[in-house]
Write a protein that holds these residues in place. Structure first.
Motif, PDB file in Angstrom:
ATOM      1  N   ILE A  66     -80.941  49.310 -65.252  1.00 25.20           N
ATOM      2  CA  ILE A  66     -81.104  50.160 -64.078  1.00 25.20           C
ATOM      3  C   ILE A  66     -80.594  51.554 -64.410  1.00 25.20           C
ATOM      4  CG2 ILE A  66     -80.559  50.467 -61.640  1.00 25.20           C
ATOM      5  CD1 ILE A  66     -80.059  47.457 -61.501  1.00 25.20           C
ATOM      6  N   ASP A  67     -81.519  52.508 -64.459  1.00 27.87           N
ATOM      7  CA  ASP A  67     -81.212  53.851 -64.954  1.00 27.87           C
ATOM      8  C   ASP A  67     -80.453  53.709 -66.274  1.00 27.87           C
ATOM      9  OD1 ASP A  67     -82.571  55.115 -62.960  1.00 27.87           O
ATOM     10  OD2 ASP A  67     -80.821  55.559 -61.738  1.00 27.87           O
ATOM     11  N   ARG A  68     -79.338  54.386 -66.401  1.00 26.20           N
ATOM     12  CA  ARG A  68     -78.466  54.227 -67.571  1.00 26.20           C
ATOM     13  C   ARG A  68     -77.104  53.742 -67.115  1.00 26.20           C
ATOM     14  NH1 ARG A  68     -82.746  54.615 -69.524  1.00 26.20           N
ATOM     15  NH2 ARG A  68     -83.419  55.943 -71.265  1.00 26.20           N
ATOM     16  N   GLU A  69     -77.070  53.040 -65.987  1.00 26.05           N
ATOM     17  CA  GLU A  69     -75.788  52.694 -65.384  1.00 26.05           C
ATOM     18  C   GLU A  69     -75.488  51.199 -65.356  1.00 26.05           C
ATOM     19  OE1 GLU A  69     -75.486  54.437 -61.558  1.00 26.05           O
ATOM     20  OE2 GLU A  69     -75.652  56.491 -62.300  1.00 26.05           O
ATOM     21  N   THR A  70     -76.514  50.365 -65.386  1.00 25.83           N
ATOM     22  CA  THR A  70     -76.317  48.925 -65.282  1.00 25.83           C
ATOM     23  C   THR A  70     -77.153  48.213 -66.336  1.00 25.83           C
ATOM     24  OG1 THR A  70     -75.891  49.044 -62.899  1.00 25.83           O
ATOM     25  CG2 THR A  70     -76.486  46.897 -63.790  1.00 25.83           C
ATOM     26  N   LEU A  71     -76.510  47.301 -67.068  1.00 26.84           N
ATOM     27  CA  LEU A  71     -77.186  46.513 -68.092  1.00 26.84           C
ATOM     28  C   LEU A  71     -76.815  45.047 -67.899  1.00 26.84           C
ATOM     29  CD1 LEU A  71     -78.781  46.109 -70.719  1.00 26.84           C
ATOM     30  CD2 LEU A  71     -76.688  46.693 -71.988  1.00 26.84           C
ATOM     31  N   CYS A  72     -77.818  44.220 -67.616  1.00 26.81           N
ATOM     32  CA  CYS A  72     -77.627  42.779 -67.458  1.00 26.81           C
ATOM     33  C   CYS A  72     -78.290  42.078 -68.644  1.00 26.81           C
ATOM     34  CB  CYS A  72     -78.230  42.294 -66.147  1.00 26.81           C
ATOM     35  SG  CYS A  72     -78.090  40.500 -65.887  1.00 26.81           S
ATOM     36  N   VAL A  73     -77.519  41.287 -69.367  1.00 28.32           N
ATOM     37  CA  VAL A  73     -77.997  40.562 -70.540  1.00 28.32           C
ATOM     38  C   VAL A  73     -77.663  39.091 -70.352  1.00 28.32           C
ATOM     39  CG1 VAL A  73     -77.768  40.279 -73.044  1.00 28.32           C
ATOM     40  CG2 VAL A  73     -77.594  42.564 -72.018  1.00 28.32           C
ATOM     41  N   GLY A  74     -78.654  38.213 -70.512  1.00 31.25           N
ATOM     42  CA  GLY A  74     -78.346  36.806 -70.321  1.00 31.25           C
ATOM     43  C   GLY A  74     -79.475  35.878 -70.680  1.00 31.25           C
ATOM     44  N   SER A  75     -79.447  34.689 -70.075  1.00 30.91           N
ATOM     45  CA  SER A  75     -80.426  33.642 -70.372  1.00 30.91           C
ATOM     46  C   SER A  75     -81.493  33.515 -69.293  1.00 30.91           C
ATOM     47  CB  SER A  75     -79.711  32.290 -70.516  1.00 30.91           C
ATOM     48  OG  SER A  75     -79.115  31.896 -69.281  1.00 30.91           O
ATOM     49  N   LEU A  76     -81.312  34.190 -68.163  1.00 29.14           N
ATOM     50  CA  LEU A  76     -82.191  33.990 -67.022  1.00 29.14           C
ATOM     51  C   LEU A  76     -83.466  34.817 -67.132  1.00 29.14           C
ATOM     52  CD1 LEU A  76     -81.306  33.412 -63.399  1.00 29.14           C
ATOM     53  CD2 LEU A  76     -82.820  35.329 -63.866  1.00 29.14           C
ATOM     54  N   ASN A  77     -84.620  34.140 -67.019  1.00 33.26           N
ATOM     55  CA  ASN A  77     -85.919  34.818 -66.948  1.00 33.26           C
ATOM     56  C   ASN A  77     -86.139  35.261 -65.503  1.00 33.26           C
ATOM     57  OD1 ASN A  77     -87.369  34.450 -69.648  1.00 33.26           O
ATOM     58  ND2 ASN A  77     -86.694  32.362 -69.216  1.00 33.26           N
ATOM     59  N   TRP A  78     -86.060  36.561 -65.260  1.00 36.82           N
ATOM     60  CA  TRP A  78     -86.068  37.058 -63.885  1.00 36.82           C
ATOM     61  C   TRP A  78     -87.396  36.838 -63.171  1.00 36.82           C
ATOM     62  CZ3 TRP A  78     -81.770  38.259 -61.410  1.00 36.82           C
ATOM     63  CH2 TRP A  78     -80.627  38.542 -62.169  1.00 36.82           C
ATOM     64  N   MET A  79     -88.489  36.672 -63.901  1.00 37.31           N
ATOM     65  CA  MET A  79     -89.790  36.502 -63.274  1.00 37.31           C
ATOM     66  C   MET A  79     -90.301  35.058 -63.327  1.00 37.31           C
ATOM     67  SD  MET A  79     -90.659  39.368 -61.968  1.00 37.31           S
ATOM     68  CE  MET A  79     -89.821  40.953 -62.016  1.00 37.31           C
ATOM     69  N   SER A  80     -89.464  34.141 -63.768  1.00 36.82           N
ATOM     70  CA  SER A  80     -89.908  32.743 -63.791  1.00 36.82           C
ATOM     71  C   SER A  80     -88.876  31.782 -63.222  1.00 36.82           C
ATOM     72  CB  SER A  80     -90.269  32.312 -65.218  1.00 36.82           C
ATOM     73  OG  SER A  80     -89.119  32.284 -66.049  1.00 36.82           O
ATOM     74  N   PHE A  81     -87.606  32.164 -63.240  1.00 31.23           N
ATOM     75  CA  PHE A  81     -86.563  31.262 -62.776  1.00 31.23           C
ATOM     76  C   PHE A  81     -86.673  31.016 -61.280  1.00 31.23           C
ATOM     77  CE2 PHE A  81     -82.095  30.405 -61.453  1.00 31.23           C
ATOM     78  CZ  PHE A  81     -81.909  29.249 -62.198  1.00 31.23           C
TER      79      PHE A  81
END
Length: 419
Positions: free
Chosen positions: A364-379
């Protein structure tokens, strides 16, 4: 030893950057321009380089046995004797190198979670065998054992006349409802992200993770969070986290919120371990009443119903000026285009990019970075769904997130070939 659930639906939905982080305060998600999670208590204390925020969670303290008290969300903790070390890692080769290094330096316990047990890279297998022979406990958490030969490398060859149980219990594979990808060593060092340590893929496919190191005292809430996540499955796989973690966790029976730490420069580190925590992050950070310029979602897999639901929420909440970039694999491009094109307003703000990647990211912009195992468009977004598996993500917000996004070669590469 293999441990499988008695009965359950096992279906499932289809360069480095180093940072030293300070464990000053636990607090809420950052939101650009507007802090919609500010503490309602005007007397709440704050330090010179942090701002107090609070998630609306009723969170008890977590105590590590024989160690000083550890706190979870929205509770101030004592200054640490040693800072966290946070490193962003990308690519298969770098992941294997970092995981092997953790295994080689393990002292008593190694926990590895991945999607399926298919193939163990030669260097990692060698290190794991050496660790096992030194008496270090190995526990694997997988959704399925596809390659029994790989698991059999660790099976015990105990003398039938030996009554000792220590050797028998030094290796266990838990087959359970997990999609998480992590390695946790001695409750002090962990790698959390999208990389499957036991995957059959041999090429240098794109994956992203955070490596987080600290004292047992600092990392204890991560262990407790994982324990509670796996206990929620109800098949006994939480036993893999060991007796000390279990004793500490059972003393805190109340529902815990996500692990949170405020670190250097006011940045925040979040550790998400279940569907509710991921949805809270999505709704409170990804769809704020703010003025984000860009939102990038990397989801290599698409499930139509879940993608449509999530995109509708993004379309309803994000300002018209916000640019939405959806990254997926080539085989899902057509399906994603049909969802986006069904809405004129969504089509106007959305750009679809494709690439051969396995990363699960949200930027999100250059302010938030989420890294993980979750597929955001399929979970699945339904807690009661049989597809609701354990997922683990790290969220970094603030200056350290900006530095990672701007300077990580892994993210730059991902942005370049996803077009």
């Amino acid at each position: 030893m293999w441990i499988t659930p008695k009965s359950q639906d096992m279906q499932h939905s289809p360069n480095q950057t180093h940072y030293i982080a300070h464990n000053n305060r636990n607090s809420g998600f950052l939101e650009k321009k507007k802090d919609c999670f500010a503490s309602k208590n005007p007397s709440a204390s704050s330090s010179a380089n942090t701002t107090t925020h609070a998630m609306p969670l009723d969170v008890p303290q977590v105590v590590a046995p024989t160690l000083p008290t550890i706190h979870r969300a929205a509770i101030v903790s004592s200054p640490p004797s040693q800072d966290y070390l946070i490193k962003f890692i990308a690519g298969r080769r770098q992941h294997i190198k970092e995981i092997t290094r953790l295994v080689d330096n393990a002292e008593y316990e190694i926990l590895i979670a991945c999607w399926k047990l298919q193939h163990i890279p030669r260097s990692l297998l060698s290190s794991l065998m050496k660790a096992k022979n030194k008496g270090i406990k190995l526990n694997f958490f997988v959704s399925e054992v596809e390659n029994e030969t790989a698991a059999n490398y660790f099976e015990e060859t105990q003398d039938e006349t030996d009554d000792s149980e220590d050797e028998i219990n030094s290796f266990t594979t838990y087959v359970t409802k997990t999609h998480a990808k992590f390695v946790l060593v001695d409750n002090k060092k962990g790698i959390f992200g999208s990389f499957n340590a036991f995957d059959s893929r041999r090429n240098d496919d794109s994956d992203s993770s955070f490596k987080i190191s600290g004292t047992i005292n600092q990392m204890w809430p991560f262990s407790i969070g994982l324990y509670h996540a796996y206990k929620s499955i109800g098949d006994g796989c939480e036993k893999g986290f060991g007796g000390i973690v279990a004793i500490s966790a059972e003393k805190n029976q109340k529902k815990l919120g996500p692990v949170c730490r405020t670190i250097r420069d006011g940045s925040r580190l979040w550790f998400l371990t279940n569907l509710q925590e991921h949805e809270d992050f999505f709704r409170k950070v990804c769809v704020p009443h703010g003025d984000y310029k860009q939102v990038h979602i990397f989801s290599p897999f698409i499930y139509e119903d879940n993608a449509r639901s999530r995109l509708k929420e993004l379309n309803d909440k994000l300002p018209k000026s916000t640019k939405l970039y959806l990254h997926t694999r080539p085989e899902f491009k057509e399906k994603l285009e049909s969802i986006v094109n069904a809405s004129d307003s969504l089509r106007e703000k959305t750009t679809i990019r494709v690439g051969d990647f396995h990363d699960k990211l949200m930027i999100i912009d250059r302010e938030t970075l989420c890294v993980g195992s979750l597929n955001w468009m399929s979970f699945t977004r339904v807690p009661e769904s049989s597809h609701n598996n354990i997922e683990v993500s790290i969220v970094l917000q603030g200056p350290l997130a900006q530095s990672t996004i701007e300077h990580s070669k892994g993210i730059k590469k991902l942005m370049m070939f996803s077009s």
